[in-house]
Design an enzyme around this catalytic site. Structure first.
Site, short mmCIF file in Angstrom:
data_model
loop_
_atom_site.label_atom_id
_atom_site.label_comp_id
_atom_site.label_asym_id
_atom_site.label_seq_id
_atom_site.Cartn_x
_atom_site.Cartn_y
_atom_site.Cartn_z
CE LYS A 265 -4.03 -1.73 2.54
NZ LYS A 265 -4.99 -1.53 1.45
NE ARG A 339 -10.88 -9.75 -2.24
CZ ARG A 339 -11.14 -8.85 -3.19
NH1 ARG A 339 -11.40 -9.25 -4.42
NH2 ARG A 339 -11.19 -7.56 -2.91
N1 BES Z 1 -8.21 -3.54 4.11
C1 BES Z 1 -8.34 -3.15 2.75
C2 BES Z 1 -9.62 -2.38 2.45
C3 BES Z 1 -9.77 -1.06 3.15
C4 BES Z 1 -9.31 0.10 2.54
C5 BES Z 1 -10.40 -0.97 4.35
C6 BES Z 1 -9.48 1.32 3.18
C7 BES Z 1 -10.57 0.24 5.00
C8 BES Z 1 -10.11 1.39 4.40
C9 BES Z 1 -8.31 -4.39 1.85
O1 BES Z 1 -7.56 -5.45 2.32
C10 BES Z 1 -7.72 -3.97 0.57
O2 BES Z 1 -6.59 -3.59 0.56
N2 BES Z 1 -8.50 -4.04 -0.49
C11 BES Z 1 -8.05 -3.66 -1.77
C12 BES Z 1 -8.61 -4.62 -2.77
C13 BES Z 1 -8.03 -4.48 -4.16
C14 BES Z 1 -6.57 -4.87 -4.17
C15 BES Z 1 -8.83 -5.35 -5.11
C16 BES Z 1 -8.54 -2.25 -2.05
O3 BES Z 1 -9.65 -1.91 -1.65
O4 BES Z 1 -7.79 -1.48 -2.65
MN MN Z 2 -5.54 -5.31 1.79
#
Ligand code: BES
Ligand code: MN
Ligand code: ZN
Length: 488
Positions: A265, A339
């Site tokens: 991230k 997931r």
């Molecule tokens: N934990 C994150 C989602 C999230 C983002 C929760 C901001 C709370 C605030 C999740 O694990 C994630 O990183 N999801 C990705 C999915 C993508 C790679 C398909 C996302 O939302 O960018």
């Molecule tokens: Mn994530």
């Protein structure tokens, strides 16, 4: 755990008003009419209360709003809070009144003159929920708030109505503490320890360790936690308050920190990923509530606790993992880890408990925040009746939730070139394709709802009954769902 302020109910004693220290709160109904206790306050303060409720500003107060008189003459109290609570007030308005009161609690205690106002138990809940301050990581603690004594026409009745609600407030606090806690404190081990401690409340708590999960074939979950020095765990909490009927299963995503893994991230805002165990936090808070109020229902809560981080042995984009169900998953993006955790825990939950229904909660997708912001969680379901009950419970508790569609075309976005599925479906409808992924791990006969709480678990500004920070969103709704749907 952060302790809720202590709240008790008493018969009205107007002779106690003059000497009460701290805060005096007066609930005022229609047209600023003062009841007997309020008239005593007014007389002691030489008419200050009447001037307040006759003012132009008072006329503009919405139900639940109030005004503060600081350092009033004629009483020992430091302040008087007048709160507008019309007779026909809704549950939400009564809780709002309580939240207004929470902002003026005295360290020397608070005397609430509720007279014959209705919904006093909800006023108490609003106060308890708003009077939350997470100070576990501060060295200078705020002064504890003194007891809140509510004087009401029917104290026994109010107390009986408030008891289960205050149990829910404690569940909400448990959730908020978990979500606010940083990841160096709330490790997977510390999380499991806090849950195991709840055995003293009568919950049956088991911890599955990595070796157990290996035997069960939970390879998707294990792959996420592989690079972390924290051991991955699944905690199973059972509340058996009902007969021999199949339980409701609650499943929570418990990523104690989400760096994104190799699909790292960006640095900005990454610190918020301490809240990526929010789903597990809500499941834990609900289980605590059910135990505290001795719910007459069978509910099992399962949380998958992992850290998603980087090391030489981290899973990489392109890896293929074998889920417990047996389906293979091509991990296109290691940041779509929630997931992968949920699919194995959900499969295990159905395999072992044959639940009457299953609800999973997760801070699953950033796309959820783009779709619904911070006002509503998103819900996805394979069963209209089951989902309808959940929507109704959330609505009754004032917790926003909005159903989104599912369908074959979204599922098609998960097709993989080399495995049974990919773990991401591209940018379009990111929250829906995440739900489609989970649905592949739901048995046809299991009524199921997936709740994406990415936008509502943690907020940067206060809401009606939560200060800024972790909200505990969902504890009240799920507690209500159990109350209305699974208890006799
Ligand atoms: N934990 C994150 C989602 C999230 C983002 C929760 C901001 C709370 C605030 C999740 O694990 C994630 O990183 N999801 C990705 C999915 C993508 C790679 C398909 C996302 O939302 O960018
Ligand atoms: Mn994530
Ligand atoms: Zn995540």
């Amino acid at each position: 755990m952060t302790d809720p302020v202590s709240i008790s109910f008493h018969a009205t004693d107007i002779d106690a008003i003059a000497a009460a220290e701290g805060t005096i709160a007066v609930l005022i109904g229609e047209e600023g009419k003062l009841d007997q206790a309020a008239r005593r306050v007014n007389r002691l303060t030489k008419g200050a209360l009447a001037r307040l409720v006759e003012s132009e500003g008072w006329g503009k107060k919405k139900p639940g709003e109030g005004a503060v008189l600081d350092w009033p003459a004629g009483v020992a109290a430091e302040r008087i809070v007048a709160i507008h609570l019309p007779r026909g007030a809704s549950v939400t308005e009564a809780r709002k009144a309580g939240a207004t009161l929470a902002k003026s609690l005295g360290k020397a205690g608070t005397l609430v003159l509720a007279g014959n106002a209705r919904r006093v138990a909800d006023v108490a809940l609003g106060t308890a929920l708003m009077a939350y301050d997470f100070d576990a990581q501060r060295t200078k603690k705020a002064d504890p708030k003194g007891e809140v004594r509510i004087m009401t026409k029917a104290p026994e009745e109010a107390e009986a109505a408030a008891r289960p609600l205050l149990a829910a407030a404690e569940g909400v606090f448990f959730t908020r503490d978990l979500v606010n806690e940083p990841a160096n404190v709330l490790t997977t081990e510390e999380f499991a320890r806090r849950l195991t401690e709840m055995e003293s409340l009568g919950l049956k708590v088991e911890v599955l360790e990595e070796a157990d999960m290996e035997k069960l074939g939970m390879n998707a979950l294990l792959a996420v936690g592989m690079a972390s020095v924290m051991p991955s765990k699944v905690v199973v909490m059972q509340w058996n308050g009902g007969g021999d009927e199949a339980p409701l299963a609650l499943v929570g995503k418990g990523v104690v920190f989400d760096t994104g893994g190799i699909s790292l991230k960006p640095a900005a805002g990454m610190e918020d990923m301490t809240m990526d165990m929010g789903g597990a936090g809500v499941v834990s808070g609900v289980m605590r509530t059910l135990a505290l109020r001795k719910a007459k229902a069978n509910v099992v809560g399962l949380v998958g606790l992992v850290e998603n981080t980087i090391a030489g042995n981290a899973q990489r984009p392109g890896d293929v993992v074998h889920s417990m169900k047996g389906d293979t998953i091509e991990v296109i993006n290691t940041d779509a880890e929630g997931r992968l955790v949920l699919c194995d825990v959900m499969w295990y939950a159905q395999d072992r408990f044959k639940p009457a229904g299953m609800i999973d909660l997760a801070t699953l997708t950033g796309a959820m925040i783009i779709a619904l912001g911070h006002e509503n969680a998103g819900v996805f379901s394979n069963d209209d009746a089951f989902c309808g009950k959940l929507l109704k419970a959330a609505e009754a508790e004032g917790e926003g939730v909005w159903r989104l569609p599912m369908g074959q075309a979204y599922d098609d976005q998960l097709k993989s070139r080399i495995a049974d599925m990919k773990n991401v479906g591209g940018r379009p409808a990111g929250s829906i394709t995440a739900a489609q992924f989970l649905k592949r791990f739901v048995k046809d006969e299991t009524p199921w709802c997936h709740i994406d709480i990415a936008g509502v678990a943690l907020k940067t500004s206060e809401s009606a009954t939560a200060p800024k920070g972790a909200t505990g969103w969902g504890v009240l709704a799920l507690d209500r769902l159990v109350k209305d749907g699974y208890e006799g």
